[in-house]
Design an enzyme around this catalytic site. Sequence first.
Site, PDB file in Angstrom:
ATOM      1  N   HIS A   1       2.530   4.644   2.747  1.00 48.99           N
ATOM      2  CA  HIS A   1       3.054   5.278   1.530  1.00 48.99           C
ATOM      3  C   HIS A   1       4.400   5.920   1.809  1.00 48.99           C
ATOM      4  O   HIS A   1       4.651   6.435   2.908  1.00 48.99           O
ATOM      5  CB  HIS A   1       2.061   6.294   0.959  1.00 48.99           C
ATOM      6  CG  HIS A   1       1.718   7.445   1.844  1.00 48.99           C
ATOM      7  ND1 HIS A   1       2.441   8.614   1.856  1.00 48.99           N
ATOM      8  CD2 HIS A   1       0.723   7.622   2.750  1.00 48.99           C
ATOM      9  CE1 HIS A   1       1.895   9.466   2.715  1.00 48.99           C
ATOM     10  NE2 HIS A   1       0.852   8.884   3.286  1.00 48.99           N
TER      11      HIS A   1
ATOM     12  N   ASP B   1       5.672   8.254  -0.456  1.00 50.33           N
ATOM     13  CA  ASP B   1       5.718   9.582  -1.070  1.00 50.33           C
ATOM     14  C   ASP B   1       5.270  10.643  -0.071  1.00 50.33           C
ATOM     15  O   ASP B   1       4.568  10.355   0.904  1.00 50.33           O
ATOM     16  CB  ASP B   1       4.860   9.641  -2.336  1.00 50.33           C
ATOM     17  CG  ASP B   1       3.382   9.361  -2.072  1.00 50.33           C
ATOM     18  OD1 ASP B   1       3.079   8.548  -1.170  1.00 50.33           O
ATOM     19  OD2 ASP B   1       2.525   9.945  -2.760  1.00 50.33           O
TER      20      ASP B   1
ATOM     21  N   GLU C   1       0.207   7.930  -2.971  1.00 49.60           N
ATOM     22  CA  GLU C   1      -0.915   8.252  -2.085  1.00 49.60           C
ATOM     23  C   GLU C   1      -1.211   9.743  -2.076  1.00 49.60           C
ATOM     24  O   GLU C   1      -2.372  10.157  -2.039  1.00 49.60           O
ATOM     25  CB  GLU C   1      -0.608   7.779  -0.663  1.00 49.60           C
ATOM     26  CG  GLU C   1      -1.840   7.687   0.243  1.00 49.60           C
ATOM     27  CD  GLU C   1      -2.204   8.997   0.927  1.00 49.60           C
ATOM     28  OE1 GLU C   1      -3.336   9.121   1.432  1.00 49.60           O
ATOM     29  OE2 GLU C   1      -1.350   9.907   0.958  1.00 49.60           O
ATOM     30  N   GLU C   2      -0.160  10.549  -2.124  1.00 48.52           N
ATOM     31  CA  GLU C   2      -0.321  11.998  -2.043  1.00 48.52           C
ATOM     32  C   GLU C   2      -0.629  12.623  -3.401  1.00 48.52           C
ATOM     33  O   GLU C   2      -0.913  13.814  -3.476  1.00 48.52           O
ATOM     34  CB  GLU C   2       0.945  12.641  -1.468  1.00 48.52           C
ATOM     35  CG  GLU C   2       1.319  12.196  -0.060  1.00 48.52           C
ATOM     36  CD  GLU C   2       0.385  12.748   1.001  1.00 48.52           C
ATOM     37  OE1 GLU C   2      -0.671  13.313   0.640  1.00 48.52           O
ATOM     38  OE2 GLU C   2       0.708  12.602   2.191  1.00 48.52           O
TER      39      GLU C   2
ATOM     40  N   HIS D   1       1.493  18.095   6.210  1.00 48.47           N
ATOM     41  CA  HIS D   1       1.431  18.957   5.024  1.00 48.47           C
ATOM     42  C   HIS D   1       1.826  20.400   5.330  1.00 48.47           C
ATOM     43  O   HIS D   1       1.653  21.271   4.476  1.00 48.47           O
ATOM     44  CB  HIS D   1       0.053  18.916   4.353  1.00 48.47           C
ATOM     45  CG  HIS D   1      -0.289  17.597   3.747  1.00 48.47           C
ATOM     46  ND1 HIS D   1      -1.159  17.460   2.680  1.00 48.47           N
ATOM     47  CD2 HIS D   1       0.109  16.335   4.040  1.00 48.47           C
ATOM     48  CE1 HIS D   1      -1.280  16.179   2.362  1.00 48.47           C
ATOM     49  NE2 HIS D   1      -0.515  15.477   3.180  1.00 48.47           N
TER      50      HIS D   1
END
Length: 377
Positions: free
Chosen positions: A66, A68, A133-134, A348
């Site tokens: 991904h 993003d 995805e996030e 994150h």
Amino acid sequence: MSDVLDLACDLISRPSMTPDDAGCQEMIAKRLERAGFICEHLRYAAVSNLWATHGRGAPVLVLLGHTDVVPPGPVEAWTSDPFMPDMRNGILYGRGAADMKGSVAAFVIAAERFLAAYPQHPGTLAILLTSDEEGQAIDGVRKVAETLRQRGQGIDWCLTGEPSSSKRLGDLLRVGRRGSLSATLHVKGVQGHVAYPHQARNPIHLALPAFAALTARHWDDGYESFPSTSLQISNIHAGTGANNVIPGALEVAFNLRYNPHWIAPRLESEIVALLDQHGLDYTLHWHRSGEPFYTPEGKLRRIAREVLERFSGAPPEESTGGGTSDARFIAPLGAQCIEVGPVNASIHQVDEHVCLSDLEALPDLYQLLIERLLAEH
């Protein structure tokens, strides 16, 4: 600057906060097309998806990733700008460095090197990237998988580049994931004054026995390498803010992470039956994020073990832990799925980072996996 580091820095510098791709896939597609890939952009709503293929027929190996990223949070909390890649003391800092622009860059470099060495390789090498995805994960790989199913596209193996390593690159091989089922429960009561409870119906008090039963329930004893199913209450909302008012309604959010012993409809039925035993006036809204998947022992796991041991110096732990990943949408197509990526300690977080030595090794690791699966087929 090496090819993989240069590409990773280019990707990190693009603020692709979900579902915005910020031009990442367009740039990657142009590069893959120069290498001989056929690229297809699949855009659904605000989400960008890229499906790139080289070769034809089986076996089909998909590299899944991904573009993003999650928001960086307060920029002032970072040591350097989260979208200005910064290298300090052998470490690359930036949002997405580990999750997962480093892996995406490594995918591209590995694919280019593989095609240079094996331009007429057997089977099909595919790269699937999404910008969802996030986020909600509705118009990303979930939707692409539906499209591929309608086309009759088979997939034999899927390698996801999620940051799966624990302490050193290659020390963990993800061979499955639990399913995720979320619910929002609304319980109706009757609002009233706390001094006159007989004139009201407190939904918190009414629901407490049901919550106790839900959280105390032993769902199962695990399944093969999966841990036991877990239910966690995540949010509770009720009341007006005043301490002298009995609330008229209660909202509770909870989530189940479940192993292949269960399927979502069966879990839903069990929970509804339990709630009905307590005589609540309620409504329940479900969100199925994905069913569990598991890759049994076979060629994919064997080769992945051998490759990871070569890079980490010891056999990897084979795990089904962690959260969900987009592989949950590819597995139902009949694919065996594994996840191999960098160390996940900073994902994150503020000052997300990846070790430069790990980033430099990733293309070699992925290229060897591709060669073992396709060139030696």
